[in-house]
Design a protein around this motif. Structure first.
Motif, short mmCIF file in Angstrom:
data_model
loop_
_atom_site.label_atom_id
_atom_site.label_comp_id
_atom_site.label_asym_id
_atom_site.label_seq_id
_atom_site.Cartn_x
_atom_site.Cartn_y
_atom_site.Cartn_z
N LYS A 42 0.39 -1.09 -0.05
CA LYS A 42 -0.08 0.09 0.42
C LYS A 42 0.94 1.20 0.34
O LYS A 42 0.15 2.13 -0.51
N ASP A 43 2.26 1.31 0.00
CA ASP A 43 2.83 1.99 0.08
C ASP A 43 3.96 2.61 -0.82
O ASP A 43 4.27 3.13 -0.64
N PHE A 44 3.31 1.79 -2.06
CA PHE A 44 4.04 2.12 -3.40
C PHE A 44 3.08 2.56 -4.36
O PHE A 44 2.53 1.35 -5.16
N PRO A 45 2.43 3.16 -4.57
CA PRO A 45 0.92 3.81 -5.64
C PRO A 45 1.44 3.59 -7.00
O PRO A 45 1.20 3.25 -7.68
N LYS A 46 2.83 3.27 -7.00
CA LYS A 46 3.48 2.98 -9.17
C LYS A 46 3.27 1.38 -9.10
O LYS A 46 3.28 0.73 -10.09
N ILE A 47 2.36 0.65 -7.85
CA ILE A 47 2.21 -0.67 -7.99
C ILE A 47 1.13 -1.46 -8.15
O ILE A 47 0.69 -0.64 -6.57
N GLN A 48 0.69 -1.94 -9.17
CA GLN A 48 -0.30 -2.55 -8.85
C GLN A 48 -0.32 -4.45 -9.19
O GLN A 48 0.11 -4.39 -9.69
N VAL A 49 -1.17 -4.93 -7.94
CA VAL A 49 -1.32 -5.96 -8.15
C VAL A 49 -1.97 -6.41 -8.77
O VAL A 49 -3.49 -6.87 -8.50
N ALA A 50 -1.81 -7.05 -10.36
CA ALA A 50 -2.67 -7.60 -10.66
C ALA A 50 -2.76 -8.96 -10.93
O ALA A 50 -4.31 -9.10 -11.17
N LYS B 202 -4.16 -20.39 -6.96
CA LYS B 202 -5.90 -20.33 -6.95
C LYS B 202 -6.58 -19.24 -5.79
O LYS B 202 -7.38 -18.38 -5.62
N HIS B 203 -6.40 -20.76 -4.92
CA HIS B 203 -7.33 -19.93 -3.90
C HIS B 203 -6.91 -18.76 -2.47
O HIS B 203 -7.05 -18.39 -2.20
N LEU B 204 -5.59 -18.65 -3.11
CA LEU B 204 -4.58 -17.68 -1.91
C LEU B 204 -5.36 -16.15 -3.32
O LEU B 204 -5.73 -15.19 -2.52
N GLN B 205 -5.33 -16.33 -4.67
CA GLN B 205 -5.48 -14.92 -5.53
C GLN B 205 -7.22 -14.67 -5.02
O GLN B 205 -7.19 -13.41 -4.94
N GLU B 206 -7.40 -15.80 -4.75
CA GLU B 206 -9.35 -15.65 -4.66
C GLU B 206 -9.42 -14.62 -2.65
O GLU B 206 -10.56 -13.70 -3.61
N SER B 207 -8.62 -15.01 -2.62
CA SER B 207 -8.70 -14.80 -1.02
C SER B 207 -8.54 -13.48 -1.09
O SER B 207 -9.13 -12.38 -0.70
N ILE B 208 -7.51 -12.54 -1.88
CA ILE B 208 -6.55 -11.84 -1.67
C ILE B 208 -7.63 -10.18 -2.83
O ILE B 208 -8.66 -9.44 -2.53
N LYS B 209 -8.38 -11.20 -3.97
CA LYS B 209 -9.40 -10.83 -4.40
C LYS B 209 -10.19 -9.91 -3.80
O LYS B 209 -10.72 -8.73 -3.99
N GLY B 210 -11.11 -10.95 -3.01
CA GLY B 210 -12.23 -10.86 -2.01
C GLY B 210 -11.63 -9.60 -0.91
O GLY B 210 -12.54 -9.05 -0.28
N GLN B 211 -10.56 -9.68 -1.40
CA GLN B 211 -10.39 -8.20 -0.35
C GLN B 211 -10.39 -7.03 -0.46
O GLN B 211 -10.58 -5.73 0.03
N ASN B 212 -10.82 -6.71 -1.92
CA ASN B 212 -11.51 -5.66 -2.29
C ASN B 212 -10.16 -3.97 -2.10
O ASN B 212 -11.06 -3.50 -1.58
N ILE B 213 -9.01 -4.79 -2.04
CA ILE B 213 -7.94 -3.78 -1.86
C ILE B 213 -7.91 -3.17 -3.16
O ILE B 213 -7.70 -2.99 -4.19
N GLY B 214 -7.85 -1.60 -2.66
CA GLY B 214 -7.71 -0.98 -4.82
C GLY B 214 -6.99 -0.25 -4.48
O GLY B 214 -6.59 -0.58 -6.22
N TYR B 215 -5.81 -1.21 -4.97
CA TYR B 215 -3.97 -1.13 -5.38
C TYR B 215 -3.96 -2.41 -5.42
O TYR B 215 -3.11 -3.02 -6.59
N ALA B 216 -5.09 -3.36 -5.32
CA ALA B 216 -4.36 -5.10 -5.46
C ALA B 216 -5.17 -5.71 -6.27
O ALA B 216 -6.71 -6.74 -5.19
N PRO B 217 -6.77 -5.66 -6.93
CA PRO B 217 -7.73 -5.96 -7.68
C PRO B 217 -7.64 -7.79 -8.01
O PRO B 217 -8.07 -8.77 -7.18
N CYS B 218 -5.89 -8.00 -7.74
CA CYS B 218 -5.87 -9.47 -7.83
C CYS B 218 -6.90 -11.18 -8.97
O CYS B 218 -7.09 -11.58 -8.37
N THR B 219 -6.60 -10.22 -10.06
CA THR B 219 -7.93 -10.68 -10.82
C THR B 219 -7.36 -11.80 -11.73
O THR B 219 -7.87 -12.79 -12.18
#
Ligand SMILES: *Cc1c(COP(=O)(O)O)cnc(C)c1O
Length: 228
Positions: A145-153, A176-193
């Protein structure tokens, strides 16, 4: 075989895998990994309709991009040395190998725009592989979150090198489970789709298990100048 024929075989295999898994093959993008081949061969892939290219060295990425041009989408897939970031960061559309904060810091410092990154995860635990342990990923992404130039795709992994299909499948499932868990948190800089997984030997399993980007070198463009 020429690249166009290889691409057809691969697309058919992906299509069949997606049917088995009940998903649409439109959700999968094949990245042609051109690290083993010449720029001429890479251009052949472009002429066969491929638009996503992957390289694992900054020099290779710049060379192939120069030959193919801006119309293609450029993926950096290898382990990335901090001191090499400056030379390549504004030429890559995606970085598949974000695996440490020092690299995030360097990207933050050098990039002119936001960069789409995959966090690389070492699911198999093999010592030769780069990437975070699965249990480290959540905390790492929070720190980004401290690195606005980075988006976690999304997340990226390399499966273990084995003939044991179940072991490979388990590796992709864990990612995949890990990806879904991050995605489900709706973190703005980490859509993780996205899920970057699958190579020449295991892309069919990856397609069945939810990959959205598949990185193929040997069986698409070959692994030495020219042939497959
Ligand atoms: C080389 C490489 C690939 C492609 O490997 P093939 O087995 O030739 O398809 C994919 N991903 C990464 C990270 C690589 O380094």
């Amino acid at each position: 075989m020429n690249v166009a024929d290889n691409a057809t075989v691969i697309q058919n295999n992906i299509h069949a895998a997606c049917e088995r898994a009940g998903r649409s093959s439109d959700s999968i993008t094949v990245i042609a990994v051109t690290k083993y081949v010449t720029a001429v061969r890479a251009l052949e892939a472009y002429e066969a309709g491929i638009r996503h290219f992957g390289e694992n060295r900054p020099e290779g990425l710049l060379e192939k991009k120069e030959a193919i041009g801006e119309e293609a989408v450029w993926h950096f897939i290898g382990s990335l040395q901090t001191r090499k970031v400056k030379s390549m960061i504004d030429h890559a559309d995606y970085i598949h190998s974000l695996d440490r904060l020092a690299l995030a810091e360097e990207i933050q410092k050098r990039a002119a725009r936001q960069v789409k990154c995959f966090v690389q995860v070492n699911v198999s635990g093999e010592e030769s592989k780069h990437g975070l342990k699965p249990e480290e990923v959540q905390n790492f992404i929070e720190k980004l979150k401290d690195f606005p130039k980075i988006q976690v795709a999304g997340l990226m992994t390399m499966a273990p090198y084995t003939d044991n299909e179940q072991e490979i499948r388990n590796c992709f499932r864990t990612l995949k489970h890990l990806q879904e868990s991050i995605k489900g948190q709706n973190i703005g800089y980490a859509p993780c789709t996205e899920l970057s997984m699958g190579m020449s030997n295991d892309y069919v399993i990856a397609a069945e298990e939810g990959a959205t980007f598949i990185r193929i070198g040997s069986s698409l463009v070959g692994n030495e100048s020219g042939g497959v």
